[in-house]
Design a protein around this motif. Sequence first.
Motif, PDB file in Angstrom:
ATOM      1  N   PHE A 113      41.403  30.001  43.353  1.00 55.44           N
ATOM      2  CA  PHE A 113      40.308  30.168  43.126  1.00 55.44           C
ATOM      3  C   PHE A 113      39.266  29.619  43.651  1.00 55.44           C
ATOM      4  O   PHE A 113      39.041  29.123  42.516  1.00 55.44           O
ATOM      5  N   ASN A 114      38.321  31.015  43.918  1.00 58.81           N
ATOM      6  CA  ASN A 114      37.032  29.261  43.949  1.00 58.81           C
ATOM      7  C   ASN A 114      35.860  29.886  44.538  1.00 58.81           C
ATOM      8  O   ASN A 114      35.676  30.070  45.274  1.00 58.81           O
ATOM      9  N   PRO A 115      35.493  30.797  43.091  1.00 53.05           N
ATOM     10  CA  PRO A 115      33.839  31.312  44.155  1.00 53.05           C
ATOM     11  C   PRO A 115      33.094  30.571  43.816  1.00 53.05           C
ATOM     12  O   PRO A 115      31.794  30.737  44.862  1.00 53.05           O
ATOM     13  N   THR A 243      44.306  44.718  40.898  1.00 49.47           N
ATOM     14  CA  THR A 243      45.415  44.584  42.141  1.00 49.47           C
ATOM     15  C   THR A 243      44.257  44.008  43.468  1.00 49.47           C
ATOM     16  O   THR A 243      42.547  44.785  43.400  1.00 49.47           O
ATOM     17  N   SER A 244      44.934  43.365  43.942  1.00 53.70           N
ATOM     18  CA  SER A 244      43.896  42.580  44.862  1.00 53.70           C
ATOM     19  C   SER A 244      44.934  43.154  45.995  1.00 53.70           C
ATOM     20  O   SER A 244      46.027  42.198  46.208  1.00 53.70           O
ATOM     21  N   GLY A 245      43.969  43.383  47.340  1.00 58.90           N
ATOM     22  CA  GLY A 245      44.435  43.812  48.240  1.00 58.90           C
ATOM     23  C   GLY A 245      43.816  43.323  49.554  1.00 58.90           C
ATOM     24  O   GLY A 245      42.468  43.104  49.531  1.00 58.90           O
ATOM     25  N   SER A 259      40.925  39.029  56.462  1.00 59.94           N
ATOM     26  CA  SER A 259      41.778  40.040  55.165  1.00 59.94           C
ATOM     27  C   SER A 259      39.694  39.048  54.587  1.00 59.94           C
ATOM     28  O   SER A 259      39.501  37.543  54.918  1.00 59.94           O
ATOM     29  N   HIS A 260      39.523  39.659  53.802  1.00 58.65           N
ATOM     30  CA  HIS A 260      38.318  39.113  52.647  1.00 58.65           C
ATOM     31  C   HIS A 260      38.356  38.374  51.673  1.00 58.65           C
ATOM     32  O   HIS A 260      37.559  37.517  51.443  1.00 58.65           O
ATOM     33  N   ILE A 261      39.357  38.380  51.257  1.00 57.67           N
ATOM     34  CA  ILE A 261      40.055  36.434  50.954  1.00 57.67           C
ATOM     35  C   ILE A 261      40.488  35.612  51.929  1.00 57.67           C
ATOM     36  O   ILE A 261      41.564  35.465  52.593  1.00 57.67           O
ATOM     37  N   ILE A 262      39.916  34.805  50.890  1.00 53.59           N
ATOM     38  CA  ILE A 262      39.490  33.372  52.320  1.00 53.59           C
ATOM     39  C   ILE A 262      40.221  32.248  51.132  1.00 53.59           C
ATOM     40  O   ILE A 262      39.807  32.549  50.311  1.00 53.59           O
ATOM     41  N   ASP A 263      40.901  31.011  51.991  1.00 53.30           N
ATOM     42  CA  ASP A 263      42.315  29.698  51.400  1.00 53.30           C
ATOM     43  C   ASP A 263      41.059  28.917  51.632  1.00 53.30           C
ATOM     44  O   ASP A 263      40.430  28.389  52.756  1.00 53.30           O
ATOM     45  N   ALA A 290      44.295  37.889  39.673  1.00 53.34           N
ATOM     46  CA  ALA A 290      44.823  38.479  41.489  1.00 53.34           C
ATOM     47  C   ALA A 290      44.691  38.429  42.729  1.00 53.34           C
ATOM     48  O   ALA A 290      45.272  38.240  43.799  1.00 53.34           O
ATOM     49  N   THR A 291      43.062  37.929  43.138  1.00 55.06           N
ATOM     50  CA  THR A 291      42.657  37.166  44.323  1.00 55.06           C
ATOM     51  C   THR A 291      43.427  35.679  44.085  1.00 55.06           C
ATOM     52  O   THR A 291      43.857  35.010  45.178  1.00 55.06           O
ATOM     53  N   ALA A 292      43.659  34.870  42.723  1.00 56.95           N
ATOM     54  CA  ALA A 292      43.800  33.615  43.432  1.00 56.95           C
ATOM     55  C   ALA A 292      46.043  33.920  44.206  1.00 56.95           C
ATOM     56  O   ALA A 292      46.375  32.871  44.746  1.00 56.95           O
TER      57      ALA A 292
HETATM   58  P1  AMP Z   1      39.484  40.734  45.046  1.00 52.83           P
HETATM   59  O1  AMP Z   1      39.419  42.009  45.798  1.00 52.83           O
HETATM   60  O2  AMP Z   1      39.188  40.316  43.578  1.00 52.83           O
HETATM   61  O3  AMP Z   1      40.801  39.866  45.408  1.00 52.83           O
HETATM   62  O4  AMP Z   1      37.576  39.479  45.327  1.00 52.83           O
HETATM   63  C1  AMP Z   1      37.379  39.198  46.931  1.00 52.83           C
HETATM   64  C2  AMP Z   1      36.166  39.136  47.324  1.00 52.83           C
HETATM   65  O5  AMP Z   1      35.763  37.512  45.884  1.00 52.83           O
HETATM   66  C3  AMP Z   1      36.162  38.329  48.490  1.00 52.83           C
HETATM   67  O6  AMP Z   1      35.312  39.631  49.661  1.00 52.83           O
HETATM   68  C4  AMP Z   1      34.944  37.504  48.175  1.00 52.83           C
HETATM   69  O7  AMP Z   1      33.856  38.280  47.741  1.00 52.83           O
HETATM   70  C5  AMP Z   1      35.523  36.202  47.159  1.00 52.83           C
HETATM   71  N1  AMP Z   1      36.207  35.661  47.317  1.00 52.83           N
HETATM   72  C6  AMP Z   1      37.239  35.142  48.816  1.00 52.83           C
HETATM   73  N2  AMP Z   1      37.763  34.305  48.635  1.00 52.83           N
HETATM   74  C7  AMP Z   1      37.720  34.409  47.192  1.00 52.83           C
HETATM   75  C8  AMP Z   1      38.395  32.914  47.141  1.00 52.83           C
HETATM   76  N3  AMP Z   1      39.938  32.245  47.322  1.00 52.83           N
HETATM   77  N4  AMP Z   1      38.377  32.277  45.457  1.00 52.83           N
HETATM   78  C9  AMP Z   1      37.033  32.793  44.823  1.00 52.83           C
HETATM   79  N5  AMP Z   1      36.577  34.687  45.539  1.00 52.83           N
HETATM   80  C10 AMP Z   1      37.239  34.903  47.156  1.00 52.83           C
END
Ligand code: AMP
Length: 348
Positions: A113-115, A243-245, A259-263, A290-292
């Motif tokens: 988890f890294n904002p 939920t993160s999806g 996906s919008h979630i980046i490693d 959930a994101t982590a």
């Molecule tokens: P969530 O839906 O809570 O999982 O958040 C996804 C959003 O968090 C994405 O649209 C990005 O703006 C941001 N994000 C993506 N990857 C990461 C990450 N590894 N750590 C923190 N924020 C992220």
Amino acid sequence: MYFRLFIWILVSGLGLTGCSQHNPLYEEGFYVFGTLVNVSIWGVPTEQARQAVDTIAHDFQSMHHRWHAWEPGPLVDLNKAIAAGQVWTVEDNSLIFLIKQSQLFSQQSEGLFNPAVGQLIRLWGFHRNEFPDDTPLPQSTTLATLIEQAPSMADIQIKGNQVSSRNRAVQLDFGAIAKGYAIDLGIKKLQQQGIHNAIINAGGNLKVMGKKGTEPWRIGIRDPSGQGVLAAVLVSGEESVVTSGNYERFREHKGVHYSHIIDPRNGMPVRGITSVTVIDPSGTRADAAATALTVAGLSDWHRIAQQMGIKYVMVVDESATVYMNPAMAKRIQFQTQQPPKVVLTDPL
Ligand code: AMP
Ligand code: MG
């Protein structure tokens, strides 16, 4: 391209709009944070419930503005100052709180988890409200440079309300935690208005308090492979279900789903996990977790959940197999015609 966020509240036989004085459930929705926010309030006069929802809607609009990563506002100003290597005075205490909480969750999740990776998120095209099909994918050299610069929450220094970063590659994006924090603040605001039985559901980030009359609230968790409900869970007291999806917000390029979630370790959108659901008293922590755990994937989610102090997790992978810790399994009621394949892990 799609921008879809859903979580389903299974409230039998009730409409989506406000209800009459005789009906103890008041429901109202408004659009903010790029998603529909639904508020359900039990057992107070309609007028009191309506006013409370107005207040929450107003508060959420303000948070949306203050915490926005790419529309002009205090966070964009801070990011500009960080890029310029300046010390910046942050007047907004909620931003200071988000930074401090993010530092903790980042450290507990080993940086998954890294904002601080706002630049990566922008490069992948997620700093926009709509997603044009034809945005070029980031160049691998650009990604490699950013990975080398290693922006991290630990780079941020806070002295009072003075914020600086020792790494100019840091760009803050609170998309993974903001809605969780918003529901915590929203529930607190409802309590201050004499409301003690309610749900705030901000597109997959949900917090409940109290009960629905004499019964616990019954929450539906969306099936990541379709539009239906995968499972229901009973929740009462003060608890969040987040939920993160990777079905929520994504882009496609030449038939590939990103996906919008980046490693943060390799700069690539995560693969393999389709959804992670976390239950925790704190919406802020549940959202970050959930994101982590989505980034952590099948090999590491259990260890990261333990480090973050999370007690209930359900992970769904691309083959629709469900992984849960035993305490979560006790609470989950599958709603699909065929129950999915379930793998129980060690306790958390
Ligand atoms: P969530 O839906 O809570 O999982 O958040 C996804 C959003 O968090 C994405 O649209 C990005 O703006 C941001 N994000 C993506 N990857 C990461 C990450 N590894 N750590 C923190 N924020 C992220
Ligand atoms: Mg999150």
